[in-house]
Scaffold this active site. Structure first.
Site, mmCIF file in Angstrom:
data_model
loop_
_atom_site.group_PDB
_atom_site.id
_atom_site.type_symbol
_atom_site.label_atom_id
_atom_site.label_comp_id
_atom_site.label_asym_id
_atom_site.label_seq_id
_atom_site.Cartn_x
_atom_site.Cartn_y
_atom_site.Cartn_z
ATOM 1 C CG HIS A 335 42.466 40.076 36.898
ATOM 2 N ND1 HIS A 335 41.937 41.170 36.265
ATOM 3 C CD2 HIS A 335 43.366 40.569 37.775
ATOM 4 C CE1 HIS A 335 42.492 42.276 36.754
ATOM 5 N NE2 HIS A 335 43.365 41.937 37.666
ATOM 6 C CG ASP A 345 44.855 45.856 37.698
ATOM 7 O OD1 ASP A 345 44.720 44.648 37.471
ATOM 8 O OD2 ASP A 345 44.262 46.443 38.626
ATOM 9 C CD GLU A 382 41.514 41.101 40.731
ATOM 10 O OE1 GLU A 382 42.159 41.256 41.783
ATOM 11 O OE2 GLU A 382 41.199 42.063 40.012
ATOM 12 C CD GLU A 383 40.509 45.025 38.683
ATOM 13 O OE1 GLU A 383 40.222 45.403 39.829
ATOM 14 O OE2 GLU A 383 41.648 45.133 38.193
ATOM 15 C CG ASP A 411 46.188 41.515 39.633
ATOM 16 O OD1 ASP A 411 46.144 42.262 38.638
ATOM 17 O OD2 ASP A 411 45.293 41.497 40.497
ATOM 18 C CG HIS A 511 41.522 50.101 39.221
ATOM 19 N ND1 HIS A 511 40.843 49.697 40.339
ATOM 20 C CD2 HIS A 511 42.274 49.035 38.830
ATOM 21 C CE1 HIS A 511 41.168 48.432 40.620
ATOM 22 N NE2 HIS A 511 42.038 48.021 39.731
HETATM 23 ZN ZN LIG Z 1 44.359 43.374 38.831
#
Ligand SMILES: [Zn+2]
Length: 699
Positions: A335, A345, A382-383, A411, A511
């Site tokens: 993603h 990420d 995706e998130e 990922d 995140h």
């Molecule tokens: Zn991810």
């Protein structure tokens, strides 16, 4: 030929094609470079690029352009009009017993220029509802159902109140915390990162170490995608422009609660002034205060304004057309969207993907085109409920069921040096074999490094994050595959075998705005060696699946894994009302058939004499096995999830034999019997299929 015979053939390859494959792999491994990985990583981490944002869409164009230059074919950007989520504003004010205005921002770090970027968002959680409330604040530990039981025992009702919960201890997906708070009647949920789980109690914090600093905020979506992932308004079909949409109030995956994440800096004033009983020892966290359950004394005013609604998401798709079997597909994906910069990420994965595709493109230019078609996708959203991959998978489900060999997901490529490989058990042996040919930066083979990681984590009993280790004793690969990334639609909806690859390490900035280029260059992968290794591993694994003479599926291994799932399901439980002897016999038969097929395939490959028509029959048949684990009705209560061996709990934890397990746990024996019959039938069908393939080899 003498050289070819001198080496051990690769699983699925004749001696001659093993030799050719080894040359191709050596060439591929020589292409990815750490400098290029770093250069690509910088491009993707230069600006925040959340799903639906202008920057994320520009990056889609960038990828498409790069892929064309690299030699990928049929590069297209596919648009999906989905129900998306964006923050407008949020404020949190403690109004009693003292006044405190929450910052809801991440303080910049002097050492890290990107942390000063004015485009960094404040605190928000995707798919929160808009609203406003003034209410008492209650501490509900991890926000799991048992936590509310304990509050009830202490006479604390959360109805109409604001619950404050922490992210981990134990880990559960934040969407499950939101659903639980919603079911308990809370007005809002605040989710904070306690230093015991991601901060200074673990070690040095950013910018001096990998752990989350005082202002670390974990964003994320709270979508109930464990019910059905993807666009909430198109459950089971693709959100192509103009698609039919269900009303948003009827969407099962839509939360109906206000939710906001907090740093510990903002959670501390609320926690330290709480009254009510002292929280139990395992509810105490890493802050230098006594945690209380709360009740009436601490009151807060929370206001959230969201901008949720239809917006386009873009999936970039490219391919290297197969030279021999263009209608057999190996699908790869990562993603693109990130909560902020996405250092780990997903941009570590995105950088690795760009170097992997560059290598594949060069091989094709050198005349080393794969036999089967390799399709590569850059997913969006995706998130936010695994949306891009889900919509793409739903759009091409029929074609994928006919043509797809497997899906390989990356990922987070790397947050540290410890390799984690996931695979459905039929592909575990080939994945392990592949890692033997790669060099880990430690100097060992990747296989040996992996083995050490597995042994160490077993010893530590490590259970971290959504991807809890679930290694079955006989394999290194983790064969317990839950949800939480883009493999979900391929495994659970389409019935494709999946592999997931990633390197992990101490990672306390997940995140957040601190998950960025600085973090990667100081803690995650300073020399970009693991990025490089990921590009090599991903490329080699894809090429083994796309070049194999006979696909390297091991169904005896699969059967052994299913037996283990059944053993674990029944262990320590009174199973008198449910007769599983038919299932067990079915597993034995499938294992025996798988063993016979393995022997015949190996003999055939060793002979080097492989008729094209026969190979085609065998490969098509083997591809069908995974599809046969699907039940078109899905698992009880969750029709979108069709795989009868793999599922996920609402917490995102892996859940084996999902329909059967959930029925047994509820002691709903009629449903359990029904689910056992479905499993037995699937085992029988696959045993017959595998036997048929075997007899086409032996007759
Ligand atoms: Zn991810």
């Amino acid at each position: 030929m003498s050289v070819a015979h001198a080496q051990t053939p690769i699983l699925g390859f004749t001696p001659a094609s093993s030799a050719r494959q080894t040359d191709i792999e050596n060439k591929l491994k020589s292409i990815p470079s750490a400098d290029e990985e770093r250069r690509q990583h910088r491009i993707f981490t230069a600006e925040p690029h959340v799903a639906g944002s202008k920057r994320n869409n520009e990056l889609a164009d960038y990828i498409a352009e790069e892929w064309r230059k690299q030699g990928l074919e049929d590069v297209v950007i596919r648009r999906y009009d989905v129900y998306g989520t964006n923050p407008k504003s949020a404020s949190l004010e403690m109004i009693a017993p003292v006044h405190y205005q929450a910052t809801l921002r991440e303080a910049p770090l002097d050492a890290d220029p990107d942390s000063k970027n004015p485009a960094i968002s404040g605190a928000w959680l995707g798919m929160s509802i808009s609203g406003e409330v003034t209410a008492p604040v209650v501490y509900a530990h991890s926000g799991n159902p048992e936590d509310y039981d304990l509050l009830r025992k202490n006479g604390i009702d959360v109805k109409g109140k604001i619950v404050l919960v922490r992210y981990s201890n134990p880990y559960s997906y934040r969407g499950f915390k939101a659903l639980t708070a919603q079911r308990e009647g809370a007005a809002a949920i605040l989710i904070y990162s306690d230093p015991a789980e991601s901060g200074y109690k673990k070690g040095k914090v950013d910018p001096d170490g990998p752990w989350g600093p005082e202002y670390y905020i974990q964003r994320g979506a709270i979508t109930y995608d464990f019910m059905v992932p993807g666009d909430p308004q198109t459950p089971g079909w693709a959100s192509v422009p103009g698609a039919k949409r269900i009303p948003i109030d009827e969407a099962a995956s839509m939360p109906k609660i206000m939710a906001l994440p907090l740093s510990w800096h903002d959670a501390k004033p609320l926690l330290e002034d709480m009254d009510g009983p002292l929280a139990p020892a395992d509810w105490q966290g890493g802050l230098p205060i006594q945690y209380h359950l709360g009740g009436e004394r601490v009151r807060a005013h929370l206001k959230i304004e969201m901008d949720n609604g239809i917006q386009p998401y873009y999936v970039v798709e490219g391919r290297i057309r197969g030279a021999d079997l263009p209608d057999e597909w190996v699908v790869l994906g990562n993603h693109r969207d990130a909560w902020v910069f996405g250092g780990v990420d997903p941009s570590s994965g995105t950088a690795s993907m760009m170097e992997m595709t560059r290598a594949l493109g060069q091989l094709a230019k050198l005349g080393m085109r794969p036999r089967r078609t390799i399709i590569v996708c850059s997913w969006d959203g995706e998130e936010v409920g695994l949306t891009g991959s889900t919509e793409w998978g739903e759009q091409f489900a029929e074609e994928l069921r006919a043509k797809a060999v497997a899906y390989i997901n990356v990922d987070e490529a790397t947050s540290g040096p410890n390799f984690h490989g996931q695979a459905v058990a039929s592909l575990a042996p080939m994945l392990e074999e592949t890692t033997r040919t790669l060099q880990d930066p430690s100097g060992k083979t990747l296989y040996d490094a992996w083995k050490e990681t597995v042994a160490r984590e077993k010893e530590e009993g490590q259970q971290s994050g959504p991807f809890q280790s679930g290694v079955v004793s006989s394999t290194l690969a983790d064969t317990r595959i839950g949800s939480g990334s883009d493999h979900t639609v391929f495994l659970n909806f389409i019935g494709m075998p999946v592999i997931g690859l990633g390197f992990e390490g101490d990672y306390g900035v997940y995140h957040s705005a601190y998950d960025d280029f600085y973090w990667m260059n100081h803690f995650g992968d300073p020399g970009y060696r693991y990025h490089t290794l990921m590009s090599q591993l991903w490329g080699v694994t894809a090429l083994r699946l796309s070049n194999a003479d006979l696909l390297p599926f091991d169904f005896a291994s699969y059967a052994g894994n299913i037996r283990q799932f059944v053993d674990e399901l029944t262990k320590g439980k009174d199973m008198t009302p449910l007769d599983l002897s038919g299932v067990r016999k079915g597993i034995d038969a499938f294992e025996a058939a798988g063993g016979r097929l393995n022997d015949s395939l190996n003999r055939k490959l060793a002979s080097g004499q492989l008729d094209r028509q026969l190979a085609q029959t065998l490969n098509r048949g083997m591809m069908q096995v995974e599809r046969n684990w699907l039940n078109p009705d899905g698992i009880p209560g969750r029709p979108w999830f069709k795989h009868i061996l793999y599922g996920a709990r609402f917490t995102y934890a892996h859940l084996e034999l999902p329909g059967l397990t959930e029925a047994v746990e509820k002691q709903d024996w009629p449903t359990a019997r029904q689910q056992a019959e479905i499993l037995e039938r699937a085992l029988k069908k696959n045993t017959e299929l595998v036997d048929r393939l075997n007899s086409s080899l032996t007759h």
